[in-house]
Enzyme design. Structure first.
Site, PDB file in Angstrom:
ATOM      1  N   ASP A 177      -5.257  -1.126   3.740  1.00  0.00           N
ATOM      2  CA  ASP A 177      -4.146  -1.553   4.584  1.00  0.00           C
ATOM      3  C   ASP A 177      -3.808  -2.983   4.205  1.00  0.00           C
ATOM      4  O   ASP A 177      -4.648  -3.872   4.327  1.00  0.00           O
ATOM      5  CB  ASP A 177      -4.546  -1.467   6.058  1.00  0.00           C
ATOM      6  CG  ASP A 177      -3.404  -1.796   7.000  1.00  0.00           C
ATOM      7  OD1 ASP A 177      -2.243  -1.530   6.636  1.00  0.00           O
ATOM      8  OD2 ASP A 177      -3.677  -2.311   8.094  1.00  0.00           O
ATOM      9  N   THR A 178      -2.606  -3.197   3.700  1.00  0.00           N
ATOM     10  CA  THR A 178      -2.190  -4.540   3.321  1.00  0.00           C
ATOM     11  C   THR A 178      -1.325  -5.127   4.430  1.00  0.00           C
ATOM     12  O   THR A 178      -0.721  -4.396   5.211  1.00  0.00           O
ATOM     13  CB  THR A 178      -1.397  -4.525   2.000  1.00  0.00           C
ATOM     14  OG1 THR A 178      -0.228  -3.729   2.156  1.00  0.00           O
ATOM     15  CG2 THR A 178      -2.252  -3.990   0.862  1.00  0.00           C
TER      16      THR A 178
ATOM     17  N   ARG B 265       1.068   6.870   0.102  1.00  0.00           N
ATOM     18  CA  ARG B 265       0.327   5.819   0.835  1.00  0.00           C
ATOM     19  C   ARG B 265      -1.068   5.768   0.248  1.00  0.00           C
ATOM     20  O   ARG B 265      -1.732   6.784   0.105  1.00  0.00           O
ATOM     21  CB  ARG B 265       0.281   6.190   2.325  1.00  0.00           C
ATOM     22  CG  ARG B 265      -0.594   5.294   3.191  1.00  0.00           C
ATOM     23  CD  ARG B 265       0.054   3.934   3.339  1.00  0.00           C
ATOM     24  NE  ARG B 265      -0.500   3.155   4.408  1.00  0.00           N
ATOM     25  CZ  ARG B 265      -1.651   2.508   4.374  1.00  0.00           C
ATOM     26  NH1 ARG B 265      -2.436   2.605   3.319  1.00  0.00           N
ATOM     27  NH2 ARG B 265      -2.054   1.791   5.384  1.00  0.00           N
TER      28      ARG B 265
ATOM     29  N   GLU C 209       1.808  -6.569   6.372  1.00  0.00           N
ATOM     30  CA  GLU C 209       3.189  -6.078   6.339  1.00  0.00           C
ATOM     31  C   GLU C 209       4.122  -7.067   5.645  1.00  0.00           C
ATOM     32  O   GLU C 209       3.973  -8.277   5.779  1.00  0.00           O
ATOM     33  CB  GLU C 209       3.696  -5.799   7.759  1.00  0.00           C
ATOM     34  CG  GLU C 209       2.948  -4.677   8.459  1.00  0.00           C
ATOM     35  CD  GLU C 209       3.014  -3.348   7.731  1.00  0.00           C
ATOM     36  OE1 GLU C 209       4.083  -2.999   7.181  1.00  0.00           O
ATOM     37  OE2 GLU C 209       1.996  -2.642   7.717  1.00  0.00           O
TER      38      GLU C 209
ATOM     39  N   ASP D 237       0.795  -1.234   0.000  1.00  0.00           N
ATOM     40  CA  ASP D 237       0.000   0.000   0.000  1.00  0.00           C
ATOM     41  C   ASP D 237       0.826   1.281   0.000  1.00  0.00           C
ATOM     42  O   ASP D 237       0.304   2.356   0.258  1.00  0.00           O
ATOM     43  CB  ASP D 237      -0.978   0.005   1.190  1.00  0.00           C
ATOM     44  CG  ASP D 237      -0.294  -0.250   2.521  1.00  0.00           C
ATOM     45  OD1 ASP D 237       0.818   0.286   2.760  1.00  0.00           O
ATOM     46  OD2 ASP D 237      -0.864  -0.989   3.335  1.00  0.00           O
TER      47      ASP D 237
ATOM     48  N   ARG E 214       3.526  10.970   4.529  1.00  0.00           N
ATOM     49  CA  ARG E 214       3.302  10.369   3.205  1.00  0.00           C
ATOM     50  C   ARG E 214       2.065  10.999   2.579  1.00  0.00           C
ATOM     51  O   ARG E 214       1.089  11.287   3.268  1.00  0.00           O
ATOM     52  CB  ARG E 214       3.080   8.861   3.334  1.00  0.00           C
ATOM     53  CG  ARG E 214       4.260   8.114   3.911  1.00  0.00           C
ATOM     54  CD  ARG E 214       3.935   6.663   4.138  1.00  0.00           C
ATOM     55  NE  ARG E 214       2.905   6.510   5.170  1.00  0.00           N
ATOM     56  CZ  ARG E 214       2.602   5.362   5.766  1.00  0.00           C
ATOM     57  NH1 ARG E 214       3.219   4.244   5.406  1.00  0.00           N
ATOM     58  NH2 ARG E 214       1.664   5.313   6.689  1.00  0.00           N
TER      59      ARG E 214
END
Length: 166
Positions: free
Chosen positions: A60-61, A55, A63, A44, A103
């Site tokens: 939300d992917t 971002r 980690e 992401d 970001r």
């Protein structure tokens, strides 16, 4: 001779106006409206050739960096990389320009396809909403995530515990 000089002046003036108009359209209040992705950080987040770290809004992917390798993190990163790395992407901004890490927050599109939505739709990402960023499209993304869950797409069918699930 006078008419030729008049046309030359007109062409030069119109050319200058066109250059100014094109330059004005390349930036938004938040940042660039397009750029080339030089590096995919994870599922992401990307870095543009111009240096901006972007971002993806509303997703939300799992980690895959910093020693933290969650279920489906590598797959999310690789899917993102296959879509955007080395390619020109379009950026659209939401209700907030940046996150707390500085970001840029954006909807990222390539070849007319929005990557944020694809990540949620294909089961590579959970919805991440941090007010006010993404408020206008929050329910759309929640619907995409719900559909991926029900169908067992991506991490919803592969991970015994989905890392980004609350």
């Amino acid at each position: 001779m006078r008419a030729v000089n008049g046309w030359r002046v007109l062409v030069v003036v119109l050319g200058c106006v066109l250059i100014v108009l094109c330059a004005c359209g390349s930036e938004s209040a938040c940042g660039p409206s397009a750029g080339v992705v030089s590096r995919v950080v994870d599922g992401d987040t990307v870095v543009l050739q111009s240096g901006e770290r972007v971002r993806y809004l509303l997703v939300d992917t799992p980690e895959s960096t910093g020693g933290k390798h969650e279920c489906f993190g590598a797959e999310s990163r690789d899917f993102n990389r296959s879509l955007v790395e080395g390619r020109v992407v379009r950026l659209r901004y939401g209700e907030a320009c940046t996150d707390r890490y500085g970001r840029l927050l954006a909807y990222v599109s390539v070849d007319g396809h929005e990557v944020n939505a694809l990540l949620a739709e294909q089961g590579y990402a959970c919805v991440l909403y941090i007010a006010p960023a993404g408020e206008s499209r929050r329910s759309e993304f929640q619907s995409l995530e719900s559909s991926a869950r029900r169908a067992g797409r991506g991490m919803w069918g592969e991970c015994s515990a989905v890392p980004c699930e609350k």
